[in-house]
Design a protein around this motif. Structure first.
Motif, PDB file in Angstrom:
ATOM      1  N   MET A  23     109.354  16.976  54.188  1.00  0.00           N
ATOM      2  CA  MET A  23     110.184  16.508  55.302  1.00  0.00           C
ATOM      3  C   MET A  23     110.367  17.530  56.419  1.00  0.00           C
ATOM      4  O   MET A  23     111.093  17.287  57.371  1.00  0.00           O
ATOM      5  CB  MET A  23     111.560  16.095  54.763  1.00  0.00           C
ATOM      6  N   VAL A  64     110.627  16.996  60.353  1.00  0.00           N
ATOM      7  CA  VAL A  64     111.791  16.515  61.113  1.00  0.00           C
ATOM      8  C   VAL A  64     112.316  17.599  62.071  1.00  0.00           C
ATOM      9  O   VAL A  64     112.908  17.301  63.105  1.00  0.00           O
ATOM     10  CB  VAL A  64     112.911  16.009  60.169  1.00  0.00           C
ATOM     11  N   PHE A  71     114.401  18.787  66.457  1.00  0.00           N
ATOM     12  CA  PHE A  71     115.703  19.440  66.622  1.00  0.00           C
ATOM     13  C   PHE A  71     115.990  19.822  68.072  1.00  0.00           C
ATOM     14  O   PHE A  71     117.150  19.889  68.489  1.00  0.00           O
ATOM     15  CB  PHE A  71     115.798  20.692  65.734  1.00  0.00           C
ATOM     16  N   LEU A 123     111.348  17.921  49.844  1.00  0.00           N
ATOM     17  CA  LEU A 123     112.656  17.713  50.494  1.00  0.00           C
ATOM     18  C   LEU A 123     113.098  18.999  51.190  1.00  0.00           C
ATOM     19  O   LEU A 123     114.001  19.705  50.737  1.00  0.00           O
ATOM     20  CB  LEU A 123     113.694  17.262  49.462  1.00  0.00           C
ATOM     21  N   ASN A 124     112.444  19.277  52.291  1.00  0.00           N
ATOM     22  CA  ASN A 124     112.661  20.547  52.982  1.00  0.00           C
ATOM     23  C   ASN A 124     112.914  20.336  54.482  1.00  0.00           C
ATOM     24  O   ASN A 124     112.185  20.882  55.311  1.00  0.00           O
ATOM     25  CB  ASN A 124     111.455  21.459  52.784  1.00  0.00           C
ATOM     26  N   PRO A 125     113.925  19.529  54.847  1.00  0.00           N
ATOM     27  CA  PRO A 125     114.120  19.261  56.281  1.00  0.00           C
ATOM     28  C   PRO A 125     114.556  20.471  57.094  1.00  0.00           C
ATOM     29  O   PRO A 125     114.488  20.414  58.318  1.00  0.00           O
ATOM     30  CB  PRO A 125     115.194  18.166  56.296  1.00  0.00           C
ATOM     31  N   VAL A 126     115.013  21.553  56.438  1.00  0.00           N
ATOM     32  CA  VAL A 126     115.306  22.784  57.185  1.00  0.00           C
ATOM     33  C   VAL A 126     114.637  23.959  56.478  1.00  0.00           C
ATOM     34  O   VAL A 126     114.895  24.214  55.303  1.00  0.00           O
ATOM     35  CB  VAL A 126     116.825  23.046  57.289  1.00  0.00           C
ATOM     36  N   LEU A 186     112.895  25.856  61.609  1.00  0.00           N
ATOM     37  CA  LEU A 186     114.089  25.630  62.430  1.00  0.00           C
ATOM     38  C   LEU A 186     113.912  26.172  63.854  1.00  0.00           C
ATOM     39  O   LEU A 186     114.292  25.521  64.834  1.00  0.00           O
ATOM     40  CB  LEU A 186     115.289  26.306  61.746  1.00  0.00           C
ATOM     41  N   LEU A 208     113.737  24.082  67.278  1.00  0.00           N
ATOM     42  CA  LEU A 208     114.795  24.178  68.298  1.00  0.00           C
ATOM     43  C   LEU A 208     114.238  24.593  69.658  1.00  0.00           C
ATOM     44  O   LEU A 208     114.541  23.967  70.676  1.00  0.00           O
ATOM     45  CB  LEU A 208     115.858  25.182  67.849  1.00  0.00           C
ATOM     46  N   ILE A 266     116.689  11.794  65.544  1.00  0.00           N
ATOM     47  CA  ILE A 266     116.533  12.644  64.350  1.00  0.00           C
ATOM     48  C   ILE A 266     116.832  11.868  63.056  1.00  0.00           C
ATOM     49  O   ILE A 266     116.047  11.929  62.107  1.00  0.00           O
ATOM     50  CB  ILE A 266     117.400  13.922  64.465  1.00  0.00           C
ATOM     51  N   PRO A 267     117.952  11.114  62.988  1.00  0.00           N
ATOM     52  CA  PRO A 267     118.177  10.335  61.755  1.00  0.00           C
ATOM     53  C   PRO A 267     117.039   9.354  61.466  1.00  0.00           C
ATOM     54  O   PRO A 267     116.663   9.150  60.306  1.00  0.00           O
ATOM     55  CB  PRO A 267     119.484   9.587  62.052  1.00  0.00           C
ATOM     56  N   PHE A 274     114.212  11.296  60.021  1.00  0.00           N
ATOM     57  CA  PHE A 274     114.607  11.740  58.683  1.00  0.00           C
ATOM     58  C   PHE A 274     114.354  10.616  57.666  1.00  0.00           C
ATOM     59  O   PHE A 274     113.787  10.839  56.595  1.00  0.00           O
ATOM     60  CB  PHE A 274     116.085  12.143  58.689  1.00  0.00           C
ATOM     61  N   LEU A 331     111.812  10.603  54.626  1.00  0.00           N
ATOM     62  CA  LEU A 331     112.377  10.408  53.287  1.00  0.00           C
ATOM     63  C   LEU A 331     111.625   9.283  52.569  1.00  0.00           C
ATOM     64  O   LEU A 331     111.375   9.362  51.362  1.00  0.00           O
ATOM     65  CB  LEU A 331     113.874  10.076  53.386  1.00  0.00           C
TER      66      LEU A 331
END
Lengths: 39, 533
Positions: free
Chosen positions: B63, B66, B70, B210-213, B225, B229, B271-272, B275, B279
């Motif tokens: 993930m 995503v 940001f 499962l590594n969105p950050v 990140l 950004l 973003i959601p 995500f 997912l």
């Protein structure tokens, strides 16, 4: 063009912008917690 | 599925009523409400690639993609403060018209041509994705499905103009949301009886999906990140602030406030949405730890592989690794450890798939989700998801073709070729330009099939050009002393640096936008100061 037209939420544009940035910070913090939880 | 396609085309044609001037055809007479523009912006960006490639990305790479988004909310705030009021005040049809008002016609033409090249190539990629869908489902050859999709989209876009594009985008986005929700719910529902949502997350998490950050920094790392950004913010600034396919959506707004709200809605919703799509890919991964997947998800490549002498050994290795991973996953899901065993089996599986992909010279990322949908979901849900994918495709392609036609007519034809024609003439040329770009998209789509993850290909392509375009708009808005010569040579210098970075592999593509933009600004400022002396 009406530059004074306020947004429908938060009263002023600056407050709405601040809310969007705060929302981003909360989202990233939430995703960071998600990453740590399922590592 | 057929009903939704026919219904959307009919709706687009019905909406074309009254689009009989260039202002109505290209700018909807500046009458659009924020919610229509907001969903249109989102729909234009969310293509079929978003569905089939982003889910595949979640399956293959996890993930972390995503993070690419940001920087988007920051960019939307900056654009709401700066670009939106500037464009509204300038009363332009295209973003590039503003560059002539600020600099000169040479800079406007240069940037318009860069846009036409970049977006022209991207629209081919966007068109190739639904062709993949129809090929997998109906078994039709890629070429035929590409032509069919192209004809349908060009028909309603050419006849209806931007008003039809916006309102069909609105409907298409609603279908997409329904399809997205159905995909995620079904992926969870189809997990084996004793495997719940939490257990699926445990398995996907153990595989690193499962590594969105990810906070580690590396210049060569595409998604973390910091690149998200900063690099993502620059890319989003360029895409939403300087790319006509997006700018045209909010230029149709009835006021500055309406246009701002459409951008800020995207700042909150994008973003959601990404995500949830990623997912879904991660849950599909968990599903395939308990149900054996094919060695390759693309049927034709798999058939090719079975005819190769290396196939039996690969098959044996793959089956053994799957059995080992499945066994470890069951223990992991039951809370019994086995994480290291699971990860070792996962590495063996990945290695086997890598060897198979190398033998067939293929990349099946774009086929993972389609394989899952067509083989495991009930027919009604398959229809809804395919309708959503086609809706996503049509909304993107129509918006892109519409913007390409607008730049062709306003920035090239009307500015350089025929400056004094009647409005009806420009309207006719707009429709013809739409048809031309449709044909162009069909031709370029043929080359997109084996480009790997399409979502990465599109973003990489954009990054090759966006830095230069963003830089010149930054000069125009924030550097009042910089003149036309500085802007023109600045763009060329910025593009030269970006292409150098790309061909030397010095950094990840997300940094191209930052580097290109800064080089344009620095060059523009230096040249303008030298010119004053």
């Amino acid at each position: 063009m009406n530059r004074e037209e306020p947004p429908p939420f938060f009263g002023t544009w600056n407050r709405l912008y601040a809310a969007v940035i705060l929302y981003l910070a909360v989202l990233i913090a939430g995703f960071h917690a998600f990453t740590k939880a399922w590592r | 599925m057929i009903l939704s396609v026919v219904g959307i085309v009919a709706y687009g044609l019905w909406r074309s009523r009254g689009s009989d001037t260039t202002d109505a055809y290209l700018r909807a007479g500046r009458t659009m409400p924020w919610y229509a523009m907001a969903l249109s912006i989102m729909a234009t960006q969310a293509s079929a690639i978003t569905f089939i490639s982003t889910t595949g990305q979640g399956y293959v790479d996890g993930m972390r993609f995503v993070q690419f988004y940001f920087g988007l909310p920051l960019a939307m705030v900056i654009l709401s403060v700066t670009a939106v009021p500037v464009f509204h005040k300038a009363n332009v049809y295209t973003a590039y018209e503003y560059l002539e008002k600020r600099f000169d016609s040479r800079t406007r033409t240069l940037v318009s041509i860069i846009f036409l090249i970049q977006r022209g190539l991207a629209v081919g990629l966007a068109l190739s994705a639904p062709a993949i869908v129809l090929t997998v489902i109906l078994g039709w050859p890629d070429d035929w499905t590409t032509v069919l999709m192209g004809v349908i989209v060009v028909a309603y876009t050419a006849l209806g103009g931007v008003k039809a594009v916006t309102w069909t985008d609105f409907q298409q986005m609603l279908i997409m949301m329904a399809g997205l929700a159905a995909s995620l719910v079904m992926a969870v529902y189809l997990l084996p009886d004793n495997i719940g949502f939490g257990a699926a997350l445990t398995v996907a998490g153990a595989a690193g999906k499962l590594n969105p950050v990810t906070t580690n920094f590396s210049w060569g790392d595409r998604y973390n990140l910091w690149s998200g950004l900063f690099g993502g913010m620059f890319l989003a600034l360029a895409y939403f602030g300087c790319d006509q396919s997006q700018v045209q959506r909010y230029l149709t707004g009835s006021s500055v406030a309406q246009s701002r709200l459409s951008l800020l809605f995207n700042a909150v919703a994008k973003i959601p949405m990404q995500f949830l799509i990623l997912l879904t890919g991660a849950i599909v991964f968990a599903f395939f730890t308990f149900v054996q997947p094919p060695l390759l998800f693309q049927r034709e490549d798999m058939a090719k592989l079975t005819r190769m002498p290396e196939y039996p050994a690969l098959r044996e290795k793959f089956d053994a690794a799957f059995q080992s991973r499945q066994s470890a996953a069951r223990r992991l899901a039951a809370g019994g450890g086995a994480k290291e065993e699971f990860q070792k089996a996962q590495a063996d599986l990945d290695e086997t798939r890598k060897q198979a992909a190398a033998l067939t010279k293929s990349n099946d990322t774009n086929y993972v989700f389609l394989h899952f949908v067509t083989n495991y979901l009930p027919e009604g849900i398959v229809g809804l998801i395919i309708a959503a994918i086609l809706a996503a495709a049509m909304s993107t392609i129509s918006g892109e073709i519409n913007s390409l036609a607008t730049v062709t007519v306003i920035d090239i034809y009307k500015r350089l070729i025929n400056t004094e024609a009647a409005d009806a003439r420009y309207l006719l040329v707009s429709r013809l330009a739409t048809a031309f770009w449709g044909v162009y998209a069909v031709v370029t789509a043929r080359f997109a099939k084996n480009m790997g993850s399409l979502v990465e290909a599109v973003n990489l392509l954009g990054s090759l050009f966006y830095g230069g375009i963003l830089g010149v708009f930054a000069l125009a808005m924030y550097f009042p002393r910089v003149g036309a010569a500085g802007a023109f040579w600045g763009v060329l210098a910025g593009e030269a640096v970006i292409f150098t970075l790309h061909f030397t592999g010095a950094t990840s593509f997300l940094w191209y936008n930052v580097a290109g933009c800064l080089v344009v600004i620095a060059t523009g400022v230096v040249i303008s100061r030298l010119a004053v002396r």
